[in-house]
Design an enzyme around this catalytic site. Sequence first.
Site, PDB file in Angstrom:
ATOM      1  N   HIS A  76       0.815  -1.226   0.000  1.00 23.23           N
ATOM      2  CA  HIS A  76       0.000   0.000   0.000  1.00 23.23           C
ATOM      3  C   HIS A  76       0.849   1.276   0.000  1.00 23.23           C
ATOM      4  CE1 HIS A  76       0.141   0.200   4.548  1.00 23.23           C
ATOM      5  NE2 HIS A  76       0.133   1.482   4.259  1.00 23.23           N
ATOM      6  N   ASP A 130      -0.530  -7.390   1.533  1.00 22.44           N
ATOM      7  CA  ASP A 130       0.084  -6.054   1.582  1.00 22.44           C
ATOM      8  C   ASP A 130       1.601  -6.184   1.713  1.00 22.44           C
ATOM      9  OD1 ASP A 130       0.383  -3.363   1.731  1.00 22.44           O
ATOM     10  OD2 ASP A 130      -0.480  -3.126   3.754  1.00 22.44           O
ATOM     11  N   SER A 147       4.103   2.393   8.148  1.00 21.55           N
ATOM     12  CA  SER A 147       3.728   1.364   7.164  1.00 21.55           C
ATOM     13  C   SER A 147       4.925   0.863   6.382  1.00 21.55           C
ATOM     14  CB  SER A 147       2.737   1.951   6.171  1.00 21.55           C
ATOM     15  OG  SER A 147       1.489   2.020   6.770  1.00 21.55           O
ATOM     16  N   GLY A 148       4.948  -0.445   6.128  1.00 27.71           N
ATOM     17  CA  GLY A 148       6.029  -1.041   5.356  1.00 27.71           C
ATOM     18  C   GLY A 148       7.236  -1.386   6.211  1.00 27.71           C
TER      19      GLY A 148
HETATM   20  C1  4AZ Z   1      -1.405   3.940   8.436  1.00 28.38           C
HETATM   21  O1  4AZ Z   1      -2.331   4.694   8.219  1.00 28.38           O
HETATM   22  C2  4AZ Z   1      -1.455   3.083   9.640  1.00 28.38           C
HETATM   23  N1  4AZ Z   1      -1.954   1.263  14.223  1.00 28.38           N
HETATM   24  C3  4AZ Z   1      -0.395   2.225   9.914  1.00 28.38           C
HETATM   25  C4  4AZ Z   1      -0.441   1.436  11.031  1.00 28.38           C
HETATM   26  C5  4AZ Z   1      -1.521   1.488  11.866  1.00 28.38           C
HETATM   27  C6  4AZ Z   1      -2.564   2.327  11.619  1.00 28.38           C
HETATM   28  C7  4AZ Z   1      -2.534   3.129  10.495  1.00 28.38           C
HETATM   29  C8  4AZ Z   1      -1.524   0.606  13.076  1.00 28.38           C
HETATM   30  O2  4AZ Z   1      -0.417   3.874   7.694  1.00 28.38           O
END
Ligand code: 4AZ
Length: 416
Positions: free
Chosen positions: A225, A270, A366-367
């Site tokens: 993502h 993902d 993320s990632g």
């Molecule tokens: C995000 O929006 C996101 N709490 C990544 C991780 C988490 C929530 C949102 C986990 O990239």
Amino acid sequence: MYRPVTATRTSLPVWMIALVVFGVLAILGIIIGLLVHFLAVENRTYYYQGSFKVVNIPYDSNYERETSPESNYLSKILENKMVDAFQSSSLYRQYINSQVIKLVPDNSGVTAQIWLIFKAPRSVKAGTRTRIESILHQMLKNHSGSLTTDPNSLRLMEISKVDAEKITNNRCGRRARMSATYDRIKGGSTAQEGEWPWQASLKKNGQHYCGASLISDRYLVTAAHCFKKTNNPKNYTVSFGTKVNPPYMQHYVQKIIIHEDYILGEHHDDIAVILLTENIPFKNDVHRVCLPEASQIILPGEGAVVTGWGALFYDGAYPVLLQKAPVKIIDTNSCNAEEAYNGEVQDTMLCAGYMEGNIDACQGDSGGPLVYPNFRNIWYLVGIVSWGDECGKINKPGVYTRVTAYRNWIASKTGI
Ligand code: 4AZ
């Protein structure tokens, strides 16, 4: 006009002689003090590399894989033997660490390549190698348990610090520097330089965008993502080091491989891998994490660590320095409870954090990696920060891509 020369002997005043004698004595004292300090007191670190053979093991190619359970179990037994031998020896004060670096199986057994660190004042150092050798020799003669080790196969040599570091930096999941403190990602604390050497910042047009983990000298894994809007490699760079901006070195991306079944806006599959344009030379602060085997079981309750430059609160400020947060693996059933994610968590996902909330990954993490150390203190990538209901909310722990479920996919794309 002639003038007789009268020899006048001018003698120095007593105070001046005393001063000179005192000065000379003081300098001598300082020199002797420094010599004693450097030769007898100040400890220096010495590194050694060696090998020996375990003979009564039938050929098993699993020993060739550094992350196999077979490699880890045999290495652990041999590492315990070495710790016991050195701690009960006359060198116990000088002993710092010993590790099995690599196992090489052949038809007559397995050769263990080892790596040792000792500290000693210069004056004591002479003969240390011979003493280490004789302790190891004795250890290899004693066949405790079911292993038969060959004392005559022992080889040992001193190596430089640079070579010693090269050896460990080339192995996966080892950390040169460690710190055990956590204080506040959300609920995390600032990481030390080199503490998470596989952590990368994936930048889009120079701005931190996602986390990623180094799995070889050319490949990283991240979340699919992260490439929502564009997957043109030219728009992305990768950097390492605790400071996200300005990055202390940039690496360019050659190829982005997104999981074929990933669908934009959905959470499953993902995962993506990134191929860099050039190999990265491993160093203390930049090297790869271990990938778990597909069959590795990740037990609920185990402690893990999530790291990243993500938001400190949902929709909150972003840190400049890498953050780390301790989390616990949560079993999928609890995570799928009605008040939690109500069945949304699939077997290819992994929940980690706390049902009571607070400590969690957040936007911008993320990632990035969710890692845990095995029983040899070697770090494995078990999750990739993927999704969650905001950050740190009660009953809404972080959800990660379960790396074991994609181990074979990673191998098929990277050969790793
Ligand atoms: C995000 O929006 C996101 N709490 C990544 C991780 C988490 C929530 C949102 C986990 O990239």
